[in-house]
Design a protein around this motif. Structure first.
Motif, PDB file in Angstrom:
ATOM      1  N   LYS A  45      15.987  46.378  36.555  1.00  0.00           N
ATOM      2  CA  LYS A  45      16.671  45.088  36.448  1.00  0.00           C
ATOM      3  C   LYS A  45      18.187  45.275  36.535  1.00  0.00           C
ATOM      4  O   LYS A  45      18.887  44.429  37.109  1.00  0.00           O
ATOM      5  CB  LYS A  45      16.305  44.388  35.139  1.00  0.00           C
ATOM      6  N   THR A  46      18.679  46.357  35.965  1.00  0.00           N
ATOM      7  CA  THR A  46      20.109  46.653  36.055  1.00  0.00           C
ATOM      8  C   THR A  46      20.490  46.875  37.513  1.00  0.00           C
ATOM      9  O   THR A  46      21.509  46.374  37.990  1.00  0.00           O
ATOM     10  CB  THR A  46      20.470  47.881  35.206  1.00  0.00           C
ATOM     11  N   SER A  49      20.885  43.812  39.581  1.00  0.00           N
ATOM     12  CA  SER A  49      22.147  43.107  39.327  1.00  0.00           C
ATOM     13  C   SER A  49      23.360  44.002  39.536  1.00  0.00           C
ATOM     14  O   SER A  49      24.475  43.634  39.155  1.00  0.00           O
ATOM     15  CB  SER A  49      22.168  42.580  37.891  1.00  0.00           C
ATOM     16  N   TRP A  50      23.166  45.163  40.120  1.00  0.00           N
ATOM     17  CA  TRP A  50      24.222  46.177  40.210  1.00  0.00           C
ATOM     18  C   TRP A  50      25.455  45.651  40.935  1.00  0.00           C
ATOM     19  O   TRP A  50      26.584  46.022  40.598  1.00  0.00           O
ATOM     20  CB  TRP A  50      23.673  47.424  40.908  1.00  0.00           C
ATOM     21  N   ARG A  51      25.288  44.778  41.925  1.00  0.00           N
ATOM     22  CA  ARG A  51      26.443  44.247  42.660  1.00  0.00           C
ATOM     23  C   ARG A  51      27.358  43.412  41.768  1.00  0.00           C
ATOM     24  O   ARG A  51      28.536  43.253  42.056  1.00  0.00           O
ATOM     25  CB  ARG A  51      25.973  43.408  43.834  1.00  0.00           C
ATOM     26  N   LYS A  52      26.790  42.888  40.676  1.00  0.00           N
ATOM     27  CA  LYS A  52      27.578  42.064  39.761  1.00  0.00           C
ATOM     28  C   LYS A  52      28.382  42.895  38.767  1.00  0.00           C
ATOM     29  O   LYS A  52      29.320  42.408  38.164  1.00  0.00           O
ATOM     30  CB  LYS A  52      26.654  41.121  38.979  1.00  0.00           C
ATOM     31  N   TYR A  62      25.604  47.370  29.462  1.00  0.00           N
ATOM     32  CA  TYR A  62      24.874  46.342  30.198  1.00  0.00           C
ATOM     33  C   TYR A  62      23.396  46.720  30.299  1.00  0.00           C
ATOM     34  O   TYR A  62      22.519  45.892  30.055  1.00  0.00           O
ATOM     35  CB  TYR A  62      25.485  46.166  31.590  1.00  0.00           C
ATOM     36  N   VAL A  66      20.110  44.741  28.827  1.00  0.00           N
ATOM     37  CA  VAL A  66      18.954  44.421  29.675  1.00  0.00           C
ATOM     38  C   VAL A  66      17.680  44.964  29.024  1.00  0.00           C
ATOM     39  O   VAL A  66      16.651  44.280  28.978  1.00  0.00           O
ATOM     40  CB  VAL A  66      19.129  44.985  31.103  1.00  0.00           C
TER      41      VAL A  66
END
Length: 172
Positions: A45-46, A49-52, A62, A66
């Protein structure tokens, strides 16, 4: 403008954060396979969303949030508390002090899943009340009451010498 983190930086995060994420997951769940699944799911899940993620230093925190959110969602599922009986118990590796560790893990197993998560995040990961509440999606008051109830239960199971009273100690 902050730069986007790379896949190589994510790989570094996985190598650096895995041991802590796995330990936290194991303390929350009490099962090696489920802990591994939880840590892997949290890292997946991390990565999704890595681009964020803009701050490399914030990435481990983070990933831990998660993990806590994923665990909380697992606890809400109806099948979570179902027991899985087996004829033989799995073998465990050699531990430094098996009696103390076993007693602690057995005591943690007596807690409800949310209480266990709160205790692990507060006292093992050393997160403040505010961050535990945010990670689990509950109010700060719920974190405090769940912590109090869990510590009361742990005092009954482990004794006052192992879990000292926190009355009069300010909460953060």
């Amino acid at each position: 403008m902050a730069r986007q983190l790379t896949d190589d930086e994510f790989t570094e995060l996985v190598h650096a954060a895995w041991p802590g994420l796995y330990r936290t997951a194991y303390l929350m769940l009490g099962d090696h396979q489920l802990a591994e699944d939880l840590a892997q799911t949290a890292l997946a899940k991390t990565y999704a969303s890595w681009r964020k993620v803009r701050d490399r230093a914030a990435a481990p925190a983070y990933a831990r949030v998660v993990l806590a959110n994923t665990a909380a969602s697992w606890f809400r599922t109806r099948s979570w508390r179902n027991e899985r009986p087996t004829e033989t118990l799995p073998e465990h590796g050699v531990e430094e002090d098996p009696t103390a560790r076993t007693a602690l893990l057995d005591a943690l197993a007596t807690l409800a899943p949310r209480q266990r998560a709160v205790v692990v995040l507060r006292y093992y990961d050393d997160l403040p009340v505010r961050e535990v509440a945010r990670a689990l999606g509950i109010s700060e008051g719920t974190v405090k009451s769940q912590t109090s109830d869990a510590l009361t239960r742990l005092r009954i199971v482990l004794g006052d010498d192992v879990v000292p009273s926190t009355e009069g100690v300010p909460h953060d």
